[in-house]
Design an enzyme around this catalytic site. Structure first.
Site, PDB file in Angstrom:
ATOM      1  N   GLU A  29       0.843  -1.194   0.000  1.00  0.00           N
ATOM      2  CA  GLU A  29       0.000   0.000   0.000  1.00  0.00           C
ATOM      3  C   GLU A  29       0.878   1.243   0.000  1.00  0.00           C
ATOM      4  O   GLU A  29       1.765   1.388   0.851  1.00  0.00           O
ATOM      5  CB  GLU A  29      -0.884   0.044   1.256  1.00  0.00           C
ATOM      6  CG  GLU A  29      -1.923  -1.054   1.350  1.00  0.00           C
ATOM      7  CD  GLU A  29      -3.262  -0.676   0.697  1.00  0.00           C
ATOM      8  OE1 GLU A  29      -3.380   0.440   0.150  1.00  0.00           O
ATOM      9  OE2 GLU A  29      -4.182  -1.524   0.757  1.00  0.00           O
ATOM     10  N   ASP A  79      -7.505   1.643  -7.516  1.00  0.00           N
ATOM     11  CA  ASP A  79      -6.155   1.944  -7.019  1.00  0.00           C
ATOM     12  C   ASP A  79      -5.100   1.046  -7.673  1.00  0.00           C
ATOM     13  O   ASP A  79      -5.436  -0.067  -8.092  1.00  0.00           O
ATOM     14  CB  ASP A  79      -6.113   1.833  -5.476  1.00  0.00           C
ATOM     15  CG  ASP A  79      -6.360   0.417  -4.951  1.00  0.00           C
ATOM     16  OD1 ASP A  79      -7.336  -0.216  -5.383  1.00  0.00           O
ATOM     17  OD2 ASP A  79      -5.563  -0.038  -4.110  1.00  0.00           O
TER      18      ASP A  79
HETATM   19 ZN   LIG Z   1      -6.370  -1.791  -3.127  1.00  0.00          ZN
END
Ligand SMILES: [Zn+2]
Length: 155
Positions: free
Chosen positions: A91, A135
């Site tokens: 992330e 994302d």
């Molecule tokens: Zn994600």
């Protein structure tokens, strides 16, 4: 502390790039705020990269973190599902753009992972869950990763 992860059933050969931030927090880019959100939402990732390029290891690589959700590889000859089983989730904290420090940290981290596992694919969450996820977003600079990891397959 991260609580949502379990045993991994298969070997690691994929890296999934995500992005996250905490929209309601005083500082939406604060790492602890993102970790709190992961715990609230019942998700996790192996690594979290802060805006200043600090790499936090949240879940051991050998465990299965819960970052991909319902997912499938996008390749004609490889459409394995349940991507969490065989991937490492990274992330990046950010809403749409990422910092130079984050790109340098990400490339460094993938180099380290490559010494431990034979990584075949480097993909975004959007590539494996295209109907649900966007994302790390359209501003993520995939060309930087492609030029750094010529032996890996991208989407
Ligand atoms: Zn994600």
């Amino acid at each position: 502390m991260i609580v949502h992860f379990d045993e991994r059933p298969s070997k690691i050969d994929t890296i999934i790039i995500h992005s996250c931030f905490a929209p309601d927090a005083k500082d939406p880019f604060d790492t602890q705020e993102s970790i709190s959100l992961f715990n609230q939402c019942g998700v996790s990732a192996h690594y979290l990269i802060s805006r200043d390029g600090n790499i936090l290891n949240l879940v051991p690589e050998e465990k299965r973190a819960w970052h991909a959700g319902i997912s499938k590889l996008p390749f004609k000859d490889d459409q394995r599902e349940a991507v969490n089983d065989f991937s490492i989730g990274i992330e990046l904290i950010g809403e749409s753009d990422f910092t130079e420090d984050q790109y340098l940290a990400l490339i460094d981290l993938i180099n380290q992972i490559n010494t431990r596992h034979k990584i075949k694919y480097i993909l975004g969450h959007n590539h494996i869950a295209p109907n649900r996820k966007t994302d790390p977003g359209e501003n993520f600079d995939w060309s930087r990763l492609k030029s750094s990891f010529k032996d890996c397959l991208f989407c």
